[in-house]
Design a protein around this motif. Sequence first.
Motif, short mmCIF file in Angstrom:
data_model
loop_
_atom_site.label_atom_id
_atom_site.label_comp_id
_atom_site.label_asym_id
_atom_site.label_seq_id
_atom_site.Cartn_x
_atom_site.Cartn_y
_atom_site.Cartn_z
N TYR A 29 0.80 -1.22 0.00
CA TYR A 29 0.00 0.00 0.00
C TYR A 29 0.84 1.27 0.00
O TYR A 29 0.28 2.36 -0.05
CB TYR A 29 -0.95 0.00 1.20
N VAL A 31 3.07 4.20 -1.57
CA VAL A 31 3.01 4.86 -2.87
C VAL A 31 4.42 5.29 -3.25
O VAL A 31 5.09 5.98 -2.48
CB VAL A 31 2.07 6.08 -2.82
N ASN A 74 3.76 6.71 4.41
CA ASN A 74 2.89 6.08 3.43
C ASN A 74 3.30 6.36 1.99
O ASN A 74 2.64 5.92 1.06
CB ASN A 74 1.43 6.51 3.64
N ALA A 75 4.40 7.09 1.79
CA ALA A 75 4.90 7.36 0.45
C ALA A 75 6.42 7.47 0.50
O ALA A 75 6.99 7.84 1.53
CB ALA A 75 4.29 8.65 -0.09
N HIS A 108 -2.94 12.55 1.63
CA HIS A 108 -3.66 11.79 0.60
C HIS A 108 -2.62 11.14 -0.31
O HIS A 108 -2.26 11.69 -1.35
CB HIS A 108 -4.58 12.69 -0.21
N ASN A 110 -2.55 8.79 -2.48
CA ASN A 110 -2.87 8.43 -3.87
C ASN A 110 -3.09 9.66 -4.74
O ASN A 110 -3.30 9.53 -5.94
CB ASN A 110 -4.11 7.54 -3.92
N ASN A 111 -3.05 10.85 -4.15
CA ASN A 111 -3.26 12.08 -4.90
C ASN A 111 -2.20 13.09 -4.48
O ASN A 111 -2.52 14.14 -3.93
CB ASN A 111 -4.67 12.61 -4.63
N ALA A 123 -3.12 11.79 -9.60
CA ALA A 123 -4.31 10.98 -9.85
C ALA A 123 -5.32 11.79 -10.66
O ALA A 123 -5.40 13.01 -10.55
CB ALA A 123 -4.94 10.53 -8.54
#
Length: 143
Positions: A29, A31, A74-75, A108, A110-111, A123
């Motif tokens: 998960y 990014v 997370n990234a 965010h 994913n964006n 995205a």
Amino acid sequence: MKKLFLFCSLLFGLAACGGMIEHENGSQYLVQLDGEPIGCTFLYKIESEVSVYDADDARVYLENRIVDQARAGNAYWITSQRTRPNEWVIFGPERAFVLVANVYDCPHPNNVRTSADGGTSMAATPIIINEPNAAMYGTPGRL
């Protein structure tokens, strides 16, 4: 003949080990960014070195290491990647992959806007049409 068969089966067995590193603890998960993110918090820099056959395995190994950290994030953005030869290797990978990455916490993931894409969104965002007679896909006419 048996020695030749044993050697060939050992060689094929080692060749089949490519793609053997699996995602662990939700590392799939994370990014991967293509540039420095805008609006994210930098957490830390991490370096990983692993002797594998495939660059994708080295990336998965890096992702697993990121998730194992106390402040996972997370990234991530790979800032440097190189290989170095493994000396004295008879069976196994001939080179080791060295990846250096910056890890971020993004609101965010994913964006994320990055400096590489000029600050535009990564995205796709949906287009909202507020016309009462517009069709579902934005073409005028029948619904």
